[in-house]
Write a protein that holds these residues in place. Structure first.
Motif, PDB file in Angstrom:
ATOM      1  N   VAL A 197       0.837  -1.199   0.000  1.00  0.00           N
ATOM      2  CA  VAL A 197       0.000   0.000   0.000  1.00  0.00           C
ATOM      3  C   VAL A 197       0.877   1.256   0.000  1.00  0.00           C
ATOM      4  O   VAL A 197       0.592   2.230  -0.712  1.00  0.00           O
ATOM      5  CB  VAL A 197      -0.949   0.001   1.218  1.00  0.00           C
TER       6      VAL A 197
ATOM      7  N   SER B  73      -7.052   4.358   5.259  1.00  0.00           N
ATOM      8  CA  SER B  73      -7.239   3.936   3.870  1.00  0.00           C
ATOM      9  C   SER B  73      -8.681   4.141   3.430  1.00  0.00           C
ATOM     10  O   SER B  73      -8.955   4.523   2.280  1.00  0.00           O
ATOM     11  CB  SER B  73      -6.839   2.463   3.700  1.00  0.00           C
TER      12      SER B  73
ATOM     13  N   TYR C 271      -9.687   7.912   2.264  1.00  0.00           N
ATOM     14  CA  TYR C 271      -9.414   8.414   0.922  1.00  0.00           C
ATOM     15  C   TYR C 271     -10.673   8.410   0.047  1.00  0.00           C
ATOM     16  O   TYR C 271     -10.790   9.198  -0.889  1.00  0.00           O
ATOM     17  CB  TYR C 271      -8.338   7.554   0.240  1.00  0.00           C
TER      18      TYR C 271
ATOM     19  N   GLN D 140      -2.171   8.133   8.380  1.00  0.00           N
ATOM     20  CA  GLN D 140      -1.717   6.848   7.831  1.00  0.00           C
ATOM     21  C   GLN D 140      -0.222   6.649   8.067  1.00  0.00           C
ATOM     22  O   GLN D 140       0.236   5.523   8.310  1.00  0.00           O
ATOM     23  CB  GLN D 140      -2.026   6.765   6.333  1.00  0.00           C
TER      24      GLN D 140
ATOM     25  N   PHE E 188      -8.207   3.215  -4.608  1.00  0.00           N
ATOM     26  CA  PHE E 188      -8.411   3.360  -3.171  1.00  0.00           C
ATOM     27  C   PHE E 188      -9.138   2.142  -2.589  1.00  0.00           C
ATOM     28  O   PHE E 188      -8.837   1.707  -1.470  1.00  0.00           O
ATOM     29  CB  PHE E 188      -9.179   4.643  -2.873  1.00  0.00           C
TER      30      PHE E 188
ATOM     31  N   CYS F 288      -6.601  -0.491  -2.091  1.00  0.00           N
ATOM     32  CA  CYS F 288      -5.802  -0.202  -0.893  1.00  0.00           C
ATOM     33  C   CYS F 288      -6.528  -0.641   0.376  1.00  0.00           C
ATOM     34  O   CYS F 288      -5.899  -1.164   1.309  1.00  0.00           O
ATOM     35  CB  CYS F 288      -5.479   1.290  -0.818  1.00  0.00           C
ATOM     36  N   VAL F 289      -7.833  -0.434   0.421  1.00  0.00           N
ATOM     37  CA  VAL F 289      -8.618  -0.866   1.578  1.00  0.00           C
ATOM     38  C   VAL F 289      -8.558  -2.382   1.723  1.00  0.00           C
ATOM     39  O   VAL F 289      -8.351  -2.910   2.828  1.00  0.00           O
ATOM     40  CB  VAL F 289     -10.088  -0.394   1.443  1.00  0.00           C
TER      41      VAL F 289
ATOM     42  N   ALA G 278      -5.200  -3.380   2.992  1.00  0.00           N
ATOM     43  CA  ALA G 278      -5.045  -3.018   4.405  1.00  0.00           C
ATOM     44  C   ALA G 278      -5.817  -3.982   5.303  1.00  0.00           C
ATOM     45  O   ALA G 278      -5.367  -4.308   6.413  1.00  0.00           O
ATOM     46  CB  ALA G 278      -5.514  -1.584   4.627  1.00  0.00           C
TER      47      ALA G 278
END
Length: 397
Positions: free
Chosen positions: A25, A90, A93, A109, A168, A171-172, A175
């Protein structure tokens, strides 16, 4: 001969996976967030760099504190809290798109990143058997190196094919996976925890025995920052943009091939046998990079830098851990706090220097900074190392 203790346990695999996902990430956003702020928010190029600076600043500031928290409250609680912060930021965003709000999100972050990577590094140091410390931490460091290769490629592909919103969401998901793999790591409770305090005493923020090797790493990080930040720009100027996309791929492949040998040799023969040649190889890679005029020479430089620098980082981290046995969290935090300052300063300074002298001259002169680090290493640490015979660890055939 005694049998080697087991390295590839489920906990070691999980800590490597969690570290990989966090750095994935990080590198994904490292290359895409400046583009996002310029194209989607309309921020000037000069201001767009703040989106990276704020993140790194937060990570640098939180590392010394998180190192103390790891020793006071335990590795696992800090990992869970840190990766929860990382995941929560995350999500943000997707909801906010003003530049000022994004800077706040990036700072938050960065806190999660700094805490999480410090705690994961401490867990890895605890899990890896003492007899295989160099080898094990070398493999752990590869999780970061692979993320450095995959992250930028994934991020740029996503924004080109699917857009920033999908990026995004990815990325979630990453994470979430990082948090899950962090939660399932089995960690032994602290046997002798430090006095619990959210705000540790100032004199305990940095481990003094770790500072010399961390300073050595930071000096070389000044040179490496020029590679990390500007090698693609340099390649574009040379007309080698296509080859540049494979630079870090070669870097990672060389690491993958060399890691089983360099890590074991570190454990078996001592740090000087690995660190000094690695500095010289890194310096040679910087010099080759300065003369790059074909794709082959550019990728050769990537291989040499991968072998040299990629071996140096886990080796120096292992040295830092050996300096303060039993305080892996504080040792890791001290090392990477100083190390990250070198990266941060280097990213700014080398850009300013390259504007005046060009990237070829920059990399050529940087190679002498790296070569000079051999003397710095010997002065601050290498001359104090015991002989190879004293260091040798027997391995089973």
């Amino acid at each position: 001969m005694e049998r080697q203790p087991r390295l590839w346990t489920s906990s070691f695999l999980n800590v490597c996976a969690s570290n990989f996902l966090v750095f994935l990430v990080f590198y994904l956003l490292f290359v895409t967030m400046p583009i996002y702020t310029i194209e989607s928010i309309g921020v000037a190029e000069g201001e767009a760099g703040l989106i990276i600076t704020v993140f790194l600043l937060a990570a640098i500031l939180i590392r010394p504190l998180s190192g103390q928290w790891v020793e006071s409250f335990g590795r696992k609680p800090v990992v869970v809290i840190a990766l929860s912060i990382f995941l929560g930021s995350s999500f943000l965003y997707l909801w906010f798109d003003s530049f000022s709000t994004l800077l706040i999100i990036r700072f938050i972050q960065g806190i999660g990143f700094g805490m999480g990577t410090t705690a994961l590094g401490a867990i890895a140091a605890d899990i890896v058997p003492d007899q295989r410390k160099g080898e094990g931490l070398g493999y752990f460091a590869m999780s970061m190196n692979f993320a450095m290769v995959i992250g930028p490629f994934l991020g740029l592909t996503l924004i080109q094919k699917a857009g920033f919103t999908m990026m995004f969401y990815v990325c979630v998901v990453l994470a979430v996976m990082a948090l899950f793999t962090g939660i399932v790591i089995r960690v032994e409770p602290l046997k002798d925890p430090a006095k619990r305090s959210i705000v540790p005493s100032v004199h305990n923020l940095l481990e003094k025995p770790v500072i010399p090797i961390a300073l050595t790493g930071a000096v070389m990080a000044l040179a490496y920052a020029g590679v990390l930040s500007f090698v693609s720009v340099y390649a574009n100027q040379l007309g080698l943009a296509e080859a540049a996309s494979y630079f870090f791929v070669v870097y990672a492949l060389v690491l993958l091939v060399s890691r089983p040998f360099t890590g074991r040799w570190f454990d078996q023969y001592g740090e000087n046998v690995i660190v000094i040649p690695s500095i010289l190889i890194f310096g040679a890679g910087m010099m080759v990079l300065s003369f790059a005029n074909t794709a082959f020479v550019l990728l050769l430089a990537g291989g040499l830098i991968g072998l040299g620098w990629g071996t140096l980082v886990p080796s120096m981290q292992t040295i830092a851990l050996k300096k303060v046995p039993g305080r892996a969290g504080s040792a890791t935090a001290t090392f990477f706090t100083i190390f990250d300052i070198g990266i941060g300063i280097g990213s700014y300074v080398v850009g300013a220097i390259a504007t005046g002298i060009g990237f070829s001259s920059l990399y050529f002169n940087s190679s002498f900074v790296v070569f000079g680090a051999v003397g710095l290493y010997i002065l601050l640490h290498g001359r104090k190392v015991r002989s190879n015979a004293e260091h040798r660890v027997e391995y089973s055939s």
